[in-house]
Design a protein around this motif. Structure first.
Motif, short mmCIF file in Angstrom:
data_model
loop_
_atom_site.label_atom_id
_atom_site.label_comp_id
_atom_site.label_asym_id
_atom_site.label_seq_id
_atom_site.Cartn_x
_atom_site.Cartn_y
_atom_site.Cartn_z
N SER A 176 -4.82 51.58 -94.58
CA SER A 176 -4.82 53.65 -94.00
C SER A 176 -5.66 54.28 -95.12
CB SER A 176 -4.03 53.92 -94.03
OG SER A 176 -2.83 54.21 -95.45
N GLY A 177 -6.48 53.16 -96.25
CA GLY A 177 -7.06 53.92 -97.35
C GLY A 177 -6.44 54.69 -98.33
N MET A 178 -4.52 55.05 -97.58
CA MET A 178 -4.00 55.54 -98.57
C MET A 178 -4.46 55.21 -99.29
SD MET A 178 -1.94 58.21 -98.85
CE MET A 178 -1.77 58.81 -98.10
N ILE A 179 -4.38 53.71 -100.43
CA ILE A 179 -4.36 52.65 -101.86
C ILE A 179 -5.48 53.56 -102.69
CG2 ILE A 179 -5.73 50.58 -100.74
CD1 ILE A 179 -2.27 51.05 -103.14
N ARG A 180 -6.58 54.10 -102.10
CA ARG A 180 -7.99 54.62 -103.00
C ARG A 180 -7.36 56.29 -103.74
NH1 ARG A 180 -9.83 52.60 -98.45
NH2 ARG A 180 -11.62 50.46 -98.44
N THR A 181 -6.52 57.22 -102.85
CA THR A 181 -5.91 58.05 -102.81
C THR A 181 -5.05 57.82 -104.09
OG1 THR A 181 -6.80 58.90 -100.95
CG2 THR A 181 -5.42 60.08 -102.56
N THR A 182 -4.55 57.42 -103.59
CA THR A 182 -2.65 57.05 -105.61
C THR A 182 -3.66 55.93 -106.58
OG1 THR A 182 -1.26 56.47 -103.38
CG2 THR A 182 -0.81 55.67 -105.16
N PHE A 183 -4.41 55.44 -106.83
CA PHE A 183 -5.32 54.55 -107.33
C PHE A 183 -5.93 55.72 -108.15
CE2 PHE A 183 -4.16 49.94 -105.95
CZ PHE A 183 -3.29 50.65 -106.52
N ALA A 184 -6.81 56.82 -107.46
CA ALA A 184 -6.49 57.83 -108.12
C ALA A 184 -6.23 58.59 -108.78
CB ALA A 184 -8.59 58.23 -107.10
N SER B 143 8.41 37.37 -106.61
CA SER B 143 7.44 37.90 -105.48
C SER B 143 6.94 39.14 -106.53
CB SER B 143 8.24 38.09 -104.67
OG SER B 143 9.23 37.41 -103.73
N VAL B 144 7.58 39.97 -106.94
CA VAL B 144 7.80 40.77 -107.95
C VAL B 144 6.03 40.72 -108.46
CG1 VAL B 144 8.16 42.76 -109.88
CG2 VAL B 144 9.26 41.85 -107.89
N ALA B 145 5.84 39.62 -109.46
CA ALA B 145 4.65 39.11 -110.43
C ALA B 145 4.04 38.76 -109.32
CB ALA B 145 5.22 37.97 -110.97
N VAL B 146 3.97 38.07 -108.42
CA VAL B 146 2.27 38.50 -107.30
C VAL B 146 2.18 39.63 -107.22
CG1 VAL B 146 1.81 37.40 -105.66
CG2 VAL B 146 3.24 35.82 -106.90
N THR B 147 3.01 40.66 -106.00
CA THR B 147 2.94 41.84 -105.90
C THR B 147 1.83 42.75 -107.58
OG1 THR B 147 4.26 41.93 -104.65
CG2 THR B 147 3.43 43.92 -104.87
N VAL B 148 2.59 42.47 -108.25
CA VAL B 148 1.74 43.14 -109.48
C VAL B 148 0.30 42.87 -109.91
CG1 VAL B 148 1.58 44.11 -112.09
CG2 VAL B 148 3.97 43.93 -110.37
N VAL B 149 0.60 41.48 -110.24
CA VAL B 149 -0.76 40.68 -110.50
C VAL B 149 -2.00 40.44 -109.17
CG1 VAL B 149 -1.79 38.51 -110.97
CG2 VAL B 149 0.28 39.21 -112.24
N VAL B 150 -1.70 40.56 -108.17
CA VAL B 150 -2.94 41.06 -106.72
C VAL B 150 -2.91 42.17 -106.66
CG1 VAL B 150 -2.97 40.72 -104.54
CG2 VAL B 150 -1.76 38.96 -105.88
N VAL B 151 -2.24 42.63 -107.23
CA VAL B 151 -2.11 44.20 -106.49
C VAL B 151 -3.42 45.03 -108.42
CG1 VAL B 151 -2.10 46.99 -106.60
CG2 VAL B 151 -1.48 45.18 -105.19
N ARG B 152 -3.39 44.54 -109.21
CA ARG B 152 -4.14 45.02 -110.49
C ARG B 152 -5.43 44.22 -110.30
NH1 ARG B 152 -1.65 44.19 -115.96
NH2 ARG B 152 -3.91 45.28 -116.84
N ARG B 153 -5.23 43.12 -110.07
CA ARG B 153 -7.02 42.68 -110.39
C ARG B 153 -7.23 42.92 -109.34
NH1 ARG B 153 -5.97 36.55 -113.93
NH2 ARG B 153 -4.32 37.90 -115.16
N ARG B 154 -7.42 42.89 -107.87
CA ARG B 154 -8.21 43.23 -106.60
C ARG B 154 -8.30 44.65 -106.19
NH1 ARG B 154 -5.29 39.51 -101.71
NH2 ARG B 154 -7.47 40.26 -101.16
N ASP B 155 -9.67 44.70 -106.28
CA ASP B 155 -10.01 45.60 -105.72
C ASP B 155 -9.61 46.10 -104.70
OD1 ASP B 155 -12.10 45.80 -107.93
OD2 ASP B 155 -13.37 44.90 -106.55
N VAL B 156 -9.51 47.79 -104.37
CA VAL B 156 -9.16 48.61 -102.92
C VAL B 156 -10.04 48.49 -101.85
CG1 VAL B 156 -7.20 49.17 -104.73
CG2 VAL B 156 -9.98 50.34 -103.66
#
Length: 286
Positions: A112-120, A273-286
């Protein structure tokens, strides 16, 4: 004059304080509540799971009143109240519902693109993911506890009239009830990790189903120990071991893990699962 200008400049550059973790939790709750279909699916799945367990035990009352004739060479028939009050089918329903909910909360924001607003608004990605994990984990844990508790007590209340019901303090009943509830948030966290990795609705749900239900079919049997070892450390295999009633006529694999090993495996799936979620979201672009 210069002092007044400097003061105004510093005032203009002042920023709002960083959001607190409670603010992040509130924001995630608003997002989840705005998508009514998500939590309605979890609520409906909980009712369906309880109904499956109640119907299974109610249907068995006739067989309890008229047990099958004993087969020569085999021990007499003994009704397993624990197995039927906490059935695997109902557990699978809750696993799919919780895993799908966890995946949707992650990939839904990306699509939905909401992640950009969230991280902004909140650059601290770890804080955002921690809030998601705590909220989804808490909600699914509550749903799992309701299904497990209601199913066990309601089913065994029906079985009490046939004198085959169990109390919560009898045998491994308490362990089974806790494990039956605990696997639900674990599946939700696995779904979150798959949603973060794949960021696609169909791919995430299909991968969830393969991991929870298809892979155990490939790693079973007692012929090869290494296959059995792999299969016994998959997520749904842990619940099968932790809800096993040693006082019943059913048997388990000769290479089945210990109870402690199964608890550790379940916790490891949640932590990874928590570690994978955190690492992936932190390192990958939105």
């Amino acid at each position: 004059m210069s002092t007044m200008t400097l003061t105004r400049t510093e005032s203009a550059r002042s920023v709002d304080p960083a959001p607190r973790f409670t603010d992040l939790l509130a924001a995630e709750w608003i997002k989840l509540r705005s998508l009514r279909s998500t939590y309605w699916v979890l609520a409906l799945a909980s009712l369906v799971a309880i109904g499956i367990n109640l119907n299974a035990v109610h249907s068995d009352l006739t067989y309890i009143d008229h047990p099958p004739r004993p087969i020569p060479g085999l021990p007499p028939y003994r009704y397993d109240a624990l197995y039927h009050s906490l059935s695997s089918i109902a557990c699978y329903v809750m696993a799919i519902a919780a895993g799908s909910l966890g995946a949707i909360t992650v990939f839904g924001e990306y699509t939905s693109g909401m992640i950009r607003t969230t991280f902004a608004a909140v650059p601290d990605r770890r804080g955002v993911i921690a809030a998601k994990v705590l909220l989804i984990g808490g909600i699914t844990a509550l749903a799992g506890a309701v299904v497990s508790t209601v199913s066990f007590f309601a089913c065994n209340a029906m079985l009490a009239s046939r004198h085959v019901g169990l109390s919560i303090a009898q045998g491994v009943s308490l362990q089974a009830v806790i494990a039956y509830a605990a696997i639900v948030p674990v599946c939700a966290l696995i779904g979150m990790a798959l949603g973060a990795l794949l960021r696609h609705a169909t791919a995430s749900i299909v991968s969830l189903v393969m991991l929870l239900f298809i892979l155990p079919l490939m790693f079973g049997g007692d012929r090869y120990r290494w296959l059995n070892e792999i299969g016994s450390h998959l997520p749904m295999a842990t619940i099968n071991r932790l809800t096993y009633n040693p006082d019943s006529n059913s048997t388990i694999s000769k290479w089945a893990p210990s109870v402690l090993d199964s608890w550790i495996t379940m916790g490891a799936w949640a932590a990874v699962s928590v570690a994978v979620t955190v690492v992936v979201v932190r390192r990958r672009d939105v």
